[in-house]
Design a protein around this motif. Structure first.
Motif, PDB file in Angstrom:
ATOM      1  N   VAL A 143      21.036  59.094  47.917  1.00 20.46           N
ATOM      2  CA  VAL A 143      20.588  58.490  46.660  1.00 20.46           C
ATOM      3  C   VAL A 143      19.329  57.667  46.892  1.00 20.46           C
ATOM      4  O   VAL A 143      18.370  57.746  46.118  1.00 20.46           O
ATOM      5  CB  VAL A 143      21.711  57.625  46.044  1.00 20.46           C
ATOM      6  N   ALA A 144      19.326  56.883  47.960  1.00 17.69           N
ATOM      7  CA  ALA A 144      18.150  56.055  48.261  1.00 17.69           C
ATOM      8  C   ALA A 144      16.910  56.924  48.444  1.00 17.69           C
ATOM      9  O   ALA A 144      15.836  56.628  47.901  1.00 17.69           O
ATOM     10  CB  ALA A 144      18.408  55.216  49.512  1.00 17.69           C
ATOM     11  N   ASP A 145      17.045  58.010  49.189  1.00 20.95           N
ATOM     12  CA  ASP A 145      15.909  58.904  49.411  1.00 20.95           C
ATOM     13  C   ASP A 145      15.473  59.589  48.119  1.00 20.95           C
ATOM     14  O   ASP A 145      14.280  59.699  47.830  1.00 20.95           O
ATOM     15  CB  ASP A 145      16.276  59.961  50.456  1.00 20.95           C
ATOM     16  N   ALA A 146      16.448  60.048  47.328  1.00 23.94           N
ATOM     17  CA  ALA A 146      16.134  60.802  46.108  1.00 23.94           C
ATOM     18  C   ALA A 146      15.406  59.941  45.075  1.00 23.94           C
ATOM     19  O   ALA A 146      14.543  60.428  44.348  1.00 23.94           O
ATOM     20  CB  ALA A 146      17.411  61.378  45.509  1.00 23.94           C
ATOM     21  N   PHE A 147      15.750  58.660  44.995  1.00 21.33           N
ATOM     22  CA  PHE A 147      15.174  57.776  43.977  1.00 21.33           C
ATOM     23  C   PHE A 147      14.030  56.915  44.511  1.00 21.33           C
ATOM     24  O   PHE A 147      13.406  56.177  43.749  1.00 21.33           O
ATOM     25  CB  PHE A 147      16.257  56.856  43.402  1.00 21.33           C
ATOM     26  N   TYR A 148      13.764  57.003  45.822  1.00 27.08           N
ATOM     27  CA  TYR A 148      12.749  56.145  46.446  1.00 27.08           C
ATOM     28  C   TYR A 148      11.379  56.339  45.797  1.00 27.08           C
ATOM     29  O   TYR A 148      10.894  57.452  45.608  1.00 27.08           O
ATOM     30  CB  TYR A 148      12.660  56.464  47.938  1.00 27.08           C
ATOM     31  N   ASP A 162      31.274  47.888  58.513  1.00 28.75           N
ATOM     32  CA  ASP A 162      31.774  48.457  59.761  1.00 28.75           C
ATOM     33  C   ASP A 162      32.127  49.936  59.681  1.00 28.75           C
ATOM     34  O   ASP A 162      32.687  50.487  60.627  1.00 28.75           O
ATOM     35  CB  ASP A 162      33.018  47.675  60.230  1.00 28.75           C
ATOM     36  N   GLU A 163      31.809  50.598  58.566  1.00 26.33           N
ATOM     37  CA  GLU A 163      32.301  51.967  58.406  1.00 26.33           C
ATOM     38  C   GLU A 163      31.211  52.990  58.101  1.00 26.33           C
ATOM     39  O   GLU A 163      31.496  54.072  57.587  1.00 26.33           O
ATOM     40  CB  GLU A 163      33.395  52.013  57.335  1.00 26.33           C
ATOM     41  N   VAL A 164      29.973  52.662  58.417  1.00 28.68           N
ATOM     42  CA  VAL A 164      28.914  53.669  58.355  1.00 28.68           C
ATOM     43  C   VAL A 164      28.269  53.742  59.737  1.00 28.68           C
ATOM     44  O   VAL A 164      28.260  52.766  60.483  1.00 28.68           O
ATOM     45  CB  VAL A 164      27.849  53.352  57.283  1.00 28.68           C
ATOM     46  N   SER A 165      27.764  54.925  60.088  1.00 30.50           N
ATOM     47  CA  SER A 165      27.111  55.063  61.387  1.00 30.50           C
ATOM     48  C   SER A 165      25.752  54.364  61.347  1.00 30.50           C
ATOM     49  O   SER A 165      25.201  54.067  60.284  1.00 30.50           O
ATOM     50  CB  SER A 165      26.935  56.541  61.734  1.00 30.50           C
ATOM     51  N   ASP A 166      25.195  54.111  62.541  1.00 27.36           N
ATOM     52  CA  ASP A 166      23.892  53.451  62.618  1.00 27.36           C
ATOM     53  C   ASP A 166      22.830  54.241  61.854  1.00 27.36           C
ATOM     54  O   ASP A 166      22.001  53.662  61.142  1.00 27.36           O
ATOM     55  CB  ASP A 166      23.458  53.299  64.082  1.00 27.36           C
ATOM     56  N   ARG A 167      22.852  55.553  62.003  1.00 24.42           N
ATOM     57  CA  ARG A 167      21.825  56.369  61.350  1.00 24.42           C
ATOM     58  C   ARG A 167      22.037  56.430  59.847  1.00 24.42           C
ATOM     59  O   ARG A 167      21.065  56.452  59.081  1.00 24.42           O
ATOM     60  CB  ARG A 167      21.793  57.766  61.982  1.00 24.42           C
ATOM     61  N   GLN A 168      23.280  56.468  59.415  1.00 25.14           N
ATOM     62  CA  GLN A 168      23.528  56.415  57.975  1.00 25.14           C
ATOM     63  C   GLN A 168      22.993  55.108  57.394  1.00 25.14           C
ATOM     64  O   GLN A 168      22.358  55.089  56.337  1.00 25.14           O
ATOM     65  CB  GLN A 168      25.029  56.533  57.700  1.00 25.14           C
ATOM     66  N   ARG A 169      23.270  53.998  58.086  1.00 19.49           N
ATOM     67  CA  ARG A 169      22.805  52.693  57.603  1.00 19.49           C
ATOM     68  C   ARG A 169      21.284  52.644  57.549  1.00 19.49           C
ATOM     69  O   ARG A 169      20.699  52.192  56.560  1.00 19.49           O
ATOM     70  CB  ARG A 169      23.334  51.583  58.512  1.00 19.49           C
ATOM     71  N   LYS A 170      20.625  53.099  58.603  1.00 20.23           N
ATOM     72  CA  LYS A 170      19.163  53.030  58.655  1.00 20.23           C
ATOM     73  C   LYS A 170      18.508  53.850  57.557  1.00 20.23           C
ATOM     74  O   LYS A 170      17.417  53.508  57.088  1.00 20.23           O
ATOM     75  CB  LYS A 170      18.672  53.495  60.035  1.00 20.23           C
ATOM     76  N   GLN A 171      19.151  54.930  57.130  1.00 23.02           N
ATOM     77  CA  GLN A 171      18.577  55.723  56.044  1.00 23.02           C
ATOM     78  C   GLN A 171      18.547  54.945  54.730  1.00 23.02           C
ATOM     79  O   GLN A 171      17.772  55.270  53.838  1.00 23.02           O
ATOM     80  CB  GLN A 171      19.364  57.021  55.867  1.00 23.02           C
ATOM     81  N   MET A 172      19.396  53.916  54.628  1.00 21.07           N
ATOM     82  CA  MET A 172      19.417  53.093  53.411  1.00 21.07           C
ATOM     83  C   MET A 172      18.583  51.833  53.557  1.00 21.07           C
ATOM     84  O   MET A 172      18.007  51.349  52.581  1.00 21.07           O
ATOM     85  CB  MET A 172      20.863  52.701  53.082  1.00 21.07           C
ATOM     86  N   THR A 173      18.523  51.302  54.754  1.00 25.04           N
ATOM     87  CA  THR A 173      17.973  49.952  54.945  1.00 25.04           C
ATOM     88  C   THR A 173      16.515  49.927  55.391  1.00 25.04           C
ATOM     89  O   THR A 173      15.945  48.845  55.542  1.00 25.04           O
ATOM     90  CB  THR A 173      18.813  49.179  55.984  1.00 25.04           C
ATOM     91  N   THR A 174      15.904  51.078  55.599  1.00 27.13           N
ATOM     92  CA  THR A 174      14.526  51.101  56.103  1.00 27.13           C
ATOM     93  C   THR A 174      13.512  51.516  55.038  1.00 27.13           C
ATOM     94  O   THR A 174      12.334  51.707  55.343  1.00 27.13           O
ATOM     95  CB  THR A 174      14.402  52.081  57.302  1.00 27.13           C
ATOM     96  N   LEU A 175      13.950  51.635  53.789  1.00 25.21           N
ATOM     97  CA  LEU A 175      13.058  52.133  52.740  1.00 25.21           C
ATOM     98  C   LEU A 175      12.283  51.030  52.035  1.00 25.21           C
ATOM     99  O   LEU A 175      11.065  51.039  51.971  1.00 25.21           O
ATOM    100  CB  LEU A 175      13.865  52.954  51.714  1.00 25.21           C
TER     101      LEU A 175
END
Length: 447
Positions: A143-148, A162-175
């Motif tokens: 969603v973050a990528d699609a609406f960015y 505590d329940e998302v992987s590092d890469r999943q989190r970074k895809q949301m938090t680096t935009l």
């Protein structure tokens, strides 16, 4: 298209209104009153067409009168500019790889189309919107990528710390820009509950809130397309097919239900879950009980103790379930059990399946895809049914490198979409699970 609320206490609306508002005012989920049927000739004509063309033909019938043809074709070809491989495992089994989009997750299929449709409607009316979405893994990043970068849409995404992987989190938090990520000290179900409460809060109505979770019908309609696509590529109508679907919030599975409603001859839908086994228990006993808190499993995007879309499934079978999980009218359980098989897969079984599929076939899969394959294997073992089946790989193995490498000894190669986020700076806010704190945050952020 007219849509009704699964709580049956709200007016019918158009697709545009259901898409923009997300949740019905009675807290129910919108469902199509009816869907078009595809003829044998139409399904046959899909066989040699590329994915975006099939998507256009399906959506042009489903959304007839909602979006003009020229705009729809442009939106669809822009959204689906990547491959959708069907990987043969054996003569009766294929893996549909839905992990080739920009965030390496099946959520790209729904999020990219949904973002473009929302932008289409909002631009026509010069309106703005704030998307609230809860994620247990890949929804938030897609969603973050699609609406960015969209000028008239802000996105606020909540994820369990505590329940998302590092890469999943970074895809949301680096935009940054119009994307805000909130790390919640709780479970996915806590995130989802706060989002749902915000939609129903009269004090927040002026902020034009909407959802990009699978509670929004704009997610489900695009997800029906890849079932049509894979059937057309692999079968000749009216031959049956089986789909095995890793399931958490059950939106992906509901896409398959819609495809079957539109005429794809799906013999059985396998809704394969991790140790959050409330749905298999419901199908076995007829009694529904939420799992609170949800169980933390390797297939983290499926750590859902109360799937929102179960209300939609029950509605299809003439029952009524509200947002709390209370069933006020029983669905046709005999027909439901005939059409849907749901099994639970443990973490140990998930690991063993990753190992087995690599050793036997040289195919790398990640935990969610492993749950899907194991569900199919269990179904075949219990029924002896070897009908051709498609199981879904919902994320690139590189999103879960530690689990994949532990079972196979292979470090999955990073796709370009993941390489570019590794060194980026992260930005996120932090909240607990108290709704009052979330409400105050929204008022300050959006006010």
């Amino acid at each position: 298209m007219k849509l009704y609320s699964t709580n049956l206490n709200a007016p019918e609306v158009s697709f545009e209104e259901a898409l923009i508002t997300g949740l019905a005012p009675d807290r129910g989920l919108y469902m199509p009153r009816s869907l078009p049927k595809f003829s044998k000739e139409e399904i046959d004509s899909f066989k040699d067409a590329p994915y975006p063309e099939i998507a256009y033909r399906v959506l042009s019938k489903v959304l007839e009168g909602e979006v003009d043809d020229e705009s729809l074709r442009s939106l669809v070809y822009d959204a689906y500019n990547y491959d959708v491989p069907l990987e043969e495992v054996d003569e009766n089994t294929y893996i549909m790889r839905l992990d080739r989009g920009p965030t390496a997750s099946f959520k790209d299929f729904a999020a990219r189309m949904m973002a473009r449709l929302m932008q289409y409607y909002l631009s026509k009316e010069n309106r703005s919107l704030t998307i609230l979405t809860a994620t247990s893994g890949d929804t938030g990043s897609a969603v973050a990528d699609a609406f960015y970068g969209l000028d008239n849409i802000k996105v606020i995404v909540l994820f369990p710390t505590d329940e998302v992987s590092d890469r999943q989190r970074k895809q949301m938090t680096t935009l940054g820009k119009n994307i805000t990520a909130i790390s919640v000290d709780g479970k996915f179900d806590d995130c989802q509950a706060m989002v749902k409460q915000a939609f129903a809060d009269e004090d927040l109505k002026g902020f034009n809130l909407s959802s990009a979770n699978s509670i929004n019908i704009g997610r489900l309609v695009p997800q029906s397309i890849y079932y049509v696509y894979s059937y057309a590529k692999l079968r000749n109508y009216p031959e049956d097919i089986i789909f095995s679907i890793p399931s958490g919030n059950f939106g992906n599975m509901m896409g398959c239900v819609l495809a079957r409603t539109m005429g794809i001859p799906v013999k059985k839908i396998i809704a394969s879950v991790n140790e959050n086994d409330e749905v298999p228990a419901f199908l076995n006993t007829g009694e529904y009980s939420k799992i609170e808190p949800s169980r933390n499993c390797l297939s983290n995007a499926m750590n859902v103790g109360h799937p929102s879309n179960l209300a939609r499934l029950i509605a299809v079978y003439d029952g009524v379930m509200d947002e709390t999980g209370h069933i006020s009218k029983e669905p046709d359980m005999a027909k439901l059990r005939n059409d849907i098989y749901s099994g639970s897969v443990t973490d140990d079984e998930t690991k063993a399946t990753i190992k087995e599929i690599y050793e036997k076939y040289g195919i790398l899969i990640e935990p969610h895809g492993a749950v899907g394959i194991k569900g199919l294997l269990d179904f075949r073992a219990s029924t002896g049914d070897n009908t051709l089946a498609v199981t879904l790989e919902t994320a690139d193995p590189a999103k879960f490198p530690e689990h994949v490498k532990a079972e196979t000894g292979v470090e999955p190669e990073l796709p370009e979409s993941l390489k570019k986020i590794e060194a980026k700076e992260e930005f996120m806010d932090y909240l607990g699970t108290d709704y009052a704190g979330f409400k105050k945050y929204l008022q300050e952020k959006l006010g």
